[in-house]
Design a protein around this motif. Structure first.
Motif, mmCIF file in Angstrom:
data_model
loop_
_atom_site.group_PDB
_atom_site.id
_atom_site.type_symbol
_atom_site.label_atom_id
_atom_site.label_comp_id
_atom_site.label_asym_id
_atom_site.label_seq_id
_atom_site.Cartn_x
_atom_site.Cartn_y
_atom_site.Cartn_z
ATOM 1 N N LEU A 2 0.845 -1.194 0.000
ATOM 2 C CA LEU A 2 0.000 0.000 0.000
ATOM 3 C C LEU A 2 0.880 1.244 0.000
ATOM 4 O O LEU A 2 1.692 1.437 0.918
ATOM 5 C CB LEU A 2 -0.899 0.002 1.235
ATOM 6 C CG LEU A 2 -1.800 -1.230 1.403
ATOM 7 C CD1 LEU A 2 -2.488 -1.195 2.762
ATOM 8 C CD2 LEU A 2 -2.815 -1.327 0.279
ATOM 9 N N ILE A 3 0.742 2.071 -1.007
ATOM 10 C CA ILE A 3 1.512 3.314 -1.110
ATOM 11 C C ILE A 3 0.563 4.484 -0.879
ATOM 12 O O ILE A 3 -0.474 4.605 -1.539
ATOM 13 C CB ILE A 3 2.188 3.444 -2.485
ATOM 14 C CG1 ILE A 3 3.232 2.335 -2.669
ATOM 15 C CG2 ILE A 3 2.842 4.817 -2.637
ATOM 16 C CD1 ILE A 3 3.892 2.344 -4.036
ATOM 17 N N SER A 4 0.921 5.335 0.068
ATOM 18 C CA SER A 4 0.123 6.537 0.294
ATOM 19 C C SER A 4 0.510 7.592 -0.737
ATOM 20 O O SER A 4 1.674 7.690 -1.127
ATOM 21 C CB SER A 4 0.344 7.074 1.708
ATOM 22 O OG SER A 4 1.722 7.302 1.942
ATOM 23 N N PRO A 5 -0.445 8.384 -1.209
ATOM 24 C CA PRO A 5 -0.155 9.343 -2.273
ATOM 25 C C PRO A 5 0.704 10.506 -1.797
ATOM 26 O O PRO A 5 0.886 10.733 -0.595
ATOM 27 C CB PRO A 5 -1.542 9.814 -2.714
ATOM 28 C CG PRO A 5 -2.418 9.578 -1.540
ATOM 29 C CD PRO A 5 -1.864 8.377 -0.840
ATOM 30 N N ALA A 6 1.219 11.242 -2.764
ATOM 31 C CA ALA A 6 2.096 12.377 -2.486
ATOM 32 C C ALA A 6 1.289 13.561 -1.950
ATOM 33 O O ALA A 6 0.063 13.559 -1.910
ATOM 34 C CB ALA A 6 2.849 12.771 -3.755
ATOM 35 N N MET A 7 2.007 14.586 -1.547
ATOM 36 C CA MET A 7 1.417 15.762 -0.913
ATOM 37 C C MET A 7 0.544 16.554 -1.887
ATOM 38 O O MET A 7 0.829 16.644 -3.075
ATOM 39 C CB MET A 7 2.546 16.654 -0.390
ATOM 40 C CG MET A 7 2.082 17.826 0.433
ATOM 41 S SD MET A 7 1.303 17.349 1.997
ATOM 42 C CE MET A 7 2.743 16.826 2.942
#
Length: 200
Positions: free
Chosen positions: A7-12
């Protein structure tokens, strides 16, 4: 047979910087740059998906992923609070915010309860079978809910989990028996970390 879920959290983006509830907006310049720099550090996968938000889609694109939209992985549905800042809602509806934070079955905003979010994330997770590596770019709320479900944590543990932008959280195993590798940055060195902080 072991499932590996990455699971990759999205960028800012601007909504995250302003602590807005479920603010779906494109990445800001520093977020897009950080995602491009992180691309070489993304692990291989057999299947790649992303949540339907603009932020998740643009992060997957900047990471160079050939991912498809997974409609069930939408961000926490927060009803009339969506797009508002936490301090604004706390001033306007203090009792509602207190109920939301204290009762996992509460949905004073008219959207989805914490229990509902965890159940939705868990249903997607537990439906994955076979010897497969799945990579998903999903909102931090989905990462936290998936961890709560996978480890059979009490729902209140959701509030104690922090998920930073562009971090990788891994769950391996199968329905009813998951192991966790906690989030690590998708970066390769000091230069990447500076970009993620928005340094020119």
């Amino acid at each position: 047979m072991t499932v590996r879920v990455m699971l990759i959290s999205p960028a800012m983006n601007a909504a995250l910087r302003e602590a807005r509830f479920a603010g779906d907006a494109a990445l800001d310049a520093s977020g897009a740059r950080a995602a491009r720099l992180a691309a070489p550090h993304v692990p291989d996968a057999d299947r790649m998906v992303h949540g339907p938000s603009e932020r998740c889609a643009r992060t997957a694109e900047a990471l160079g992923l050939q991912s498809v939209d997974e409609p069930s992985l939408y961000d926490w549905e927060l009803g009339r609070w969506s797009g508002a800042r936490l301090d604004e809602v706390s001033a306007r509806e203090p009792e509602g915010v207190a109920a939301w934070l204290g009762d996992p079955s509460a949905a004073p905003h008219g959207g989805e309860s914490l229990l509902g979010l965890c159940a939705r994330a868990g249903a997607w997770l537990d439906a994955l079978t076979g010897d497969v590596r799945v990579l998903a770019v999903v909102e931090p709320s989905l990462v936290r809910a998936a961890v709560v479900h996978a480890l059979a944590l009490p729902p209140q543990a959701f509030w104690r989990l922090d998920v930073a932008p562009l971090t990788l959280t891994e769950l391996t195993g199968r329905s009813g028996r998951w192991n966790l590798r906690a989030g690590r940055p998708l970066t390769g060195g000091p230069g990447d970390r500076e970009a993620e902080r928005g340094t020119p």
